[in-house]
Design an enzyme around this catalytic site. Structure first.
Site, PDB file in Angstrom:
ATOM      1  N   ALA A 143       0.823  -1.221   0.000  1.00 19.95           N
ATOM      2  CA  ALA A 143       0.000   0.000   0.000  1.00 19.95           C
ATOM      3  C   ALA A 143       0.856   1.269   0.000  1.00 19.95           C
ATOM      4  O   ALA A 143       2.002   1.255   0.452  1.00 19.95           O
ATOM      5  CB  ALA A 143      -0.911  -0.015   1.221  1.00 19.95           C
ATOM      6  N   PHE A 145       1.256   5.618   0.967  1.00 15.90           N
ATOM      7  CA  PHE A 145       1.106   6.349   2.233  1.00 15.90           C
ATOM      8  C   PHE A 145      -0.199   7.131   2.314  1.00 15.90           C
ATOM      9  O   PHE A 145      -0.657   7.445   3.402  1.00 15.90           O
ATOM     10  CB  PHE A 145       2.293   7.319   2.429  1.00 15.90           C
ATOM     11  CG  PHE A 145       2.194   8.596   1.629  1.00 15.90           C
ATOM     12  CD1 PHE A 145       1.503   9.688   2.148  1.00 15.90           C
ATOM     13  CD2 PHE A 145       2.748   8.697   0.368  1.00 15.90           C
ATOM     14  CE1 PHE A 145       1.380  10.860   1.408  1.00 15.90           C
ATOM     15  CE2 PHE A 145       2.641   9.857  -0.372  1.00 15.90           C
ATOM     16  CZ  PHE A 145       1.956  10.946   0.139  1.00 15.90           C
ATOM     17  N   LYS A 169       1.600  -5.506   3.500  1.00 11.18           N
ATOM     18  CA  LYS A 169       2.770  -4.655   3.755  1.00 11.18           C
ATOM     19  C   LYS A 169       2.332  -3.207   3.560  1.00 11.18           C
ATOM     20  O   LYS A 169       2.192  -2.726   2.455  1.00 11.18           O
ATOM     21  CB  LYS A 169       3.918  -4.947   2.781  1.00 11.18           C
ATOM     22  CG  LYS A 169       5.197  -4.245   3.245  1.00 11.18           C
ATOM     23  CD  LYS A 169       6.167  -3.918   2.127  1.00 11.18           C
ATOM     24  CE  LYS A 169       5.911  -2.619   1.434  1.00 11.18           C
ATOM     25  NZ  LYS A 169       6.047  -1.397   2.227  1.00 11.18           N
ATOM     26  N   SER A 222       2.974   4.428  -6.708  1.00 17.26           N
ATOM     27  CA  SER A 222       3.503   5.158  -7.867  1.00 17.26           C
ATOM     28  C   SER A 222       3.742   4.220  -9.058  1.00 17.26           C
ATOM     29  O   SER A 222       3.827   3.000  -8.902  1.00 17.26           O
ATOM     30  CB  SER A 222       4.835   5.801  -7.477  1.00 17.26           C
ATOM     31  OG  SER A 222       5.769   4.772  -7.202  1.00 17.26           O
ATOM     32  N   CYS A 277      -4.626  10.341  -5.444  1.00 16.27           N
ATOM     33  CA  CYS A 277      -4.444   9.909  -6.835  1.00 16.27           C
ATOM     34  C   CYS A 277      -5.583  10.431  -7.699  1.00 16.27           C
ATOM     35  O   CYS A 277      -5.470  10.466  -8.908  1.00 16.27           O
ATOM     36  CB  CYS A 277      -4.390   8.395  -6.918  1.00 16.27           C
ATOM     37  SG  CYS A 277      -5.937   7.628  -6.455  1.00 16.27           S
TER      38      CYS A 277
HETATM   39  P1  NAD Z   1       5.192   4.532  -3.600  1.00 14.12           P
HETATM   40  O1  NAD Z   1       5.161   3.831  -4.911  1.00 14.12           O
HETATM   41  O2  NAD Z   1       6.408   5.278  -3.231  1.00 14.12           O
HETATM   42  O3  NAD Z   1       4.969   3.442  -2.425  1.00 14.12           O
HETATM   43  C1  NAD Z   1       3.944   2.480  -2.510  1.00 14.12           C
HETATM   44  C2  NAD Z   1       4.441   1.155  -1.938  1.00 14.12           C
HETATM   45  O4  NAD Z   1       5.473   0.626  -2.780  1.00 14.12           O
HETATM   46  C3  NAD Z   1       5.032   1.297  -0.538  1.00 14.12           C
HETATM   47  O5  NAD Z   1       4.560   0.221   0.249  1.00 14.12           O
HETATM   48  C4  NAD Z   1       6.532   1.237  -0.773  1.00 14.12           C
HETATM   49  O6  NAD Z   1       7.211   0.591   0.275  1.00 14.12           O
HETATM   50  C5  NAD Z   1       6.687   0.460  -2.064  1.00 14.12           C
HETATM   51  N1  NAD Z   1       7.756   0.987  -2.927  1.00 14.12           N
HETATM   52  C6  NAD Z   1       8.121   2.279  -3.101  1.00 14.12           C
HETATM   53  N2  NAD Z   1       9.095   2.389  -4.013  1.00 14.12           N
HETATM   54  C7  NAD Z   1       9.356   1.155  -4.440  1.00 14.12           C
HETATM   55  C8  NAD Z   1      10.251   0.618  -5.405  1.00 14.12           C
HETATM   56  N3  NAD Z   1      11.061   1.396  -6.104  1.00 14.12           N
HETATM   57  N4  NAD Z   1      10.248  -0.705  -5.603  1.00 14.12           N
HETATM   58  C9  NAD Z   1       9.415  -1.502  -4.929  1.00 14.12           C
HETATM   59  N5  NAD Z   1       8.541  -1.052  -4.001  1.00 14.12           N
HETATM   60  C10 NAD Z   1       8.507   0.249  -3.759  1.00 14.12           C
HETATM   61  O7  NAD Z   1       3.905   5.453  -3.531  1.00 14.12           O
HETATM   62  P2  NAD Z   1       3.526   6.545  -2.426  1.00 14.12           P
HETATM   63  O8  NAD Z   1       4.433   7.700  -2.563  1.00 14.12           O
HETATM   64  O9  NAD Z   1       3.392   5.884  -1.111  1.00 14.12           O
HETATM   65  O10 NAD Z   1       2.055   6.955  -2.918  1.00 14.12           O
HETATM   66  C11 NAD Z   1       1.807   7.967  -3.878  1.00 14.12           C
HETATM   67  C12 NAD Z   1       1.556   7.375  -5.253  1.00 14.12           C
HETATM   68  O11 NAD Z   1       0.500   6.433  -5.194  1.00 14.12           O
HETATM   69  C13 NAD Z   1       1.111   8.436  -6.261  1.00 14.12           C
HETATM   70  O12 NAD Z   1       1.720   8.167  -7.496  1.00 14.12           O
HETATM   71  C14 NAD Z   1      -0.403   8.222  -6.352  1.00 14.12           C
HETATM   72  O13 NAD Z   1      -0.993   8.638  -7.563  1.00 14.12           O
HETATM   73  C15 NAD Z   1      -0.476   6.730  -6.195  1.00 14.12           C
HETATM   74  N6  NAD Z   1      -1.799   6.324  -5.736  1.00 14.12           N
HETATM   75  C16 NAD Z   1      -2.631   5.732  -6.632  1.00 14.12           C
HETATM   76  C17 NAD Z   1      -3.901   5.358  -6.255  1.00 14.12           C
HETATM   77  C18 NAD Z   1      -4.831   4.713  -7.238  1.00 14.12           C
HETATM   78  O14 NAD Z   1      -5.800   4.089  -6.795  1.00 14.12           O
HETATM   79  N7  NAD Z   1      -4.579   4.831  -8.539  1.00 14.12           N
HETATM   80  C19 NAD Z   1      -4.341   5.579  -4.935  1.00 14.12           C
HETATM   81  C20 NAD Z   1      -3.454   6.182  -4.030  1.00 14.12           C
HETATM   82  C21 NAD Z   1      -2.177   6.546  -4.444  1.00 14.12           C
END
Ligand code: NAD
EC number: 1.2.1.27
Length: 492
Positions: A143, A145, A169, A222, A277
């Site tokens: 998930a 943040f 996680k 992301s 998002c």
């Molecule tokens: P993020 O991708 O940084 O983190 C999400 C999850 O992925 C976390 O649990 C993190 O530990 C893991 N993660 C982060 N970088 C990683 C990598 N390089 N390799 C593997 N795992 C990794 O996202 P965030 O900053 O927590 O959330 C913001 C993003 O989420 C924005 O892009 C937003 O648009 C998107 N989002 C999308 C939706 C949707 O339903 N489309 C909903 C909420 C957020």
């Protein structure tokens, strides 16, 4: 941050004083029904984004701890899958009571009608055909943040009520909400092992993608992480659904109700400091609606920026200092590439929270589709504004953008609304609704670069994602209809 602090006071069972750090609570793992202290030597600080004070520490679970969590899910699976769907529903109904306001859990409670299979009696003589929807086994969720409770709730209640066990996680930046949800689920009577929670970052994600006992992954976050997880998880034969980033356009027609539209636009662009998002981060003003820009700026100026737990705060801080820096760099890029900054939140100071990651509402106009501030997801309180003469030009801009998460049109003309909804290539469309997130009886249907996979989150699609079909062809002949010779042709 408040959940973490509050929970450490309210219930020390899952946030005991850390043996690792002197003063801040450490987040535990939830393995086999127990909140356990990680033996990890890798810990990440959790900050209050309004002050940057460290309020807790979250471990990166060790390989042995993650293995123990999957083993617990696997052990719990046969009995949970064999538990009647009505009993599983009862657990969810108690859970729903404990977190009443959450519609996603309500939806998971309607599983008894959603999980029905199909039947076709008398497909040929004495033969009936029917299918069941059965659980997959151990499923996992990763998930982001920005919705620390809602997004985990899109995942494990739905998966579990279908008979799966689940490894969650949460985001390492906001693990507290998931721990509270796990405690409430345990209090609702979910057997040990049906939900396990691990913490971690890249290694935990790789572990989930590669582990042979995990059958499906739900990811929200992301594009950078989502594309990677989709590719790596799929390569290991898993189902993966990945909801990712966005650039959502609000198209403002000159016939729109001006008062409503400007208020909706400002709320949807700057609420949650743009960290949604489905934030409406791009406005396209069509024709005479271009003249509304000064009023839009006035309304945005009046929003109150403060720590999220302060009364009257319209928008709070960004999640990290790095996020603030990124957002400010994207605003800078607008200036460099020829756009105009009509409202600039870069230098904002919030009294009492001088160290917070605050950016005030920012409006960039004269933006063109080739500019960096248009192409990148900003994920901050920044509205970029484009202008067109016609609706057709606006539709072309939206459809040329790679993301397809959400969009909205503001108009009082039904034919215009219909044309837009019909021609726009975006998975979730609002007509005079700025953030058209579908209610849980539908599915979250972001499309194109905002989604990877073929089965969406929640709603009917959510049930499909967490189940597999078993189809049974059954023939019961009466004695006198027994075959007298080998049947070498297909029965018809
Ligand atoms: P993020 O991708 O940084 O983190 C999400 C999850 O992925 C976390 O649990 C993190 O530990 C893991 N993660 C982060 N970088 C990683 C990598 N390089 N390799 C593997 N795992 C990794 O996202 P965030 O900053 O927590 O959330 C913001 C993003 O989420 C924005 O892009 C937003 O648009 C998107 N989002 C999308 C939706 C949707 O339903 N489309 C909903 C909420 C957020």
């Amino acid at each position: 941050a408040r959940i973490l602090q509050a929970s450490s006071k309210v219930n020390s069972t899952w946030y005991p004083a850390s043996s690792f750090s002197s003063s801040v609570p450490s987040v535990k793992l939830f393995i086999d029904g127990k909140f356990v202290e990680s033996k990890s030597d890798k810990w990440t600080d959790i900050h209050n984004p309004a002050t940057n004070e460290v309020i807790g520490r979250v471990p990166e679970a060790t390989k042995a701890e993650m293995d123990a969590a999957v083993a617990s899910c696997k052990r719990a699976f046969p009995a949970w899958a064999d538990t009647s769907v009505l009993s599983r529903q009862q657990v969810l109904l108690r859970y729903q009571q404990l977190i009443k306001e959450n519609l996603v859990v309500e939806h998971a409670c309607s599983v008894t009608s959603l999980i029905l299979g199909e039947t076709m009696p008398s497909i040929t003589k004495d033969m009936d055909l029917y299918s069941y929807r059965l659980p997959l086994g151990v499923c996992a969720g990763i998930a982001p943040f920005n919705f620390p409770a809602m997004i985990p709730l899109w995942m494990f209640p739905m998966a579990m009520v279908c008979g799966n066990t689940f490894l969650m996680k949460p985001s390492e930046r906001v693990p507290g909400a998931t721990m509270l949800l796990a405690k409430l689920l345990q209090d609702s009577g979910a057997p040990d092992g049906t939900l396990n929670v691990i913490h971690g970052q890249r290694e935990a994600v790789n572990f989930i993608c590669d582990h042979p006992d995990i059958k499906a992954i739900s990811f929200v976050g992301s594009n950078q992480a989502g594309e990677y997880i989709f590719e790596r998880g799929s390569r290991h034969g898993k189902r993966v659904q990945a909801n990712m980033g966005a650039k959502n356009h609000g198209v403002v027609m000159p016939d729109a109700n001006k008062e409503n539209t400007l208020n909706q636009l400002v709320g949807a662009a700057f609420g949650a400091a743009g960290q949604r998002c489905m934030a409406l981060s791009t406005a396209i003003l069509v024709g005479e609606a271009k003249k509304w820009l000064p009023e839009l700026v006035e309304r945005a100026k009046n929003l109150r920026v403060n720590a999220g737990d302060q009364p009257g705060a319209d928008l709070g801080p960004l999640i990290t200092p790095q996020a603030k820096e990124r957002v400010c760099n994207l605003i800078d890029s607008g200036t460099k590439e020829g756009a105009s900054i009509l409202l600039d939140g870069r230098k904002i100071k919030v009294k009492g929270y001088e160290n917070g990651n605050f950016v005030g509402p920012t409006i960039i106009s004269n933006v063109k589709p080739n500019m960096t501030c248009y192409k990148e997801e900003i994920f901050g309180p920044v509205l970029v504004v484009l202008e067109t003469d016609t609706l057709d030009e606006a539709i072309k801009i939206v459809n040329d953008n790679p993301y397809g998460n959400g969009t909205a049109i503001f108009t009082t003309n039904g034919a215009t609304a219909r044309k837009y909804s019909h021609l726009v290539d975006v998975g979730q469309v609002g007509v005079n609704v700025p953030i058209p997130v579908p209610l849980p009886m539908f599915s979250f249907s972001g499309s194109r670069s905002s989604f990877r996979g073929d089965t969406n989150f929640y709603g009917k699609q959510g049930i499909q994602f967490y189940t597999q079909l078993k189809t049974i062809t059954s023939q019961w002949k009466e004695e006198d209809a027994t075959l007298s010779s080998p049947a070498v042709v297909m029965p018809t």
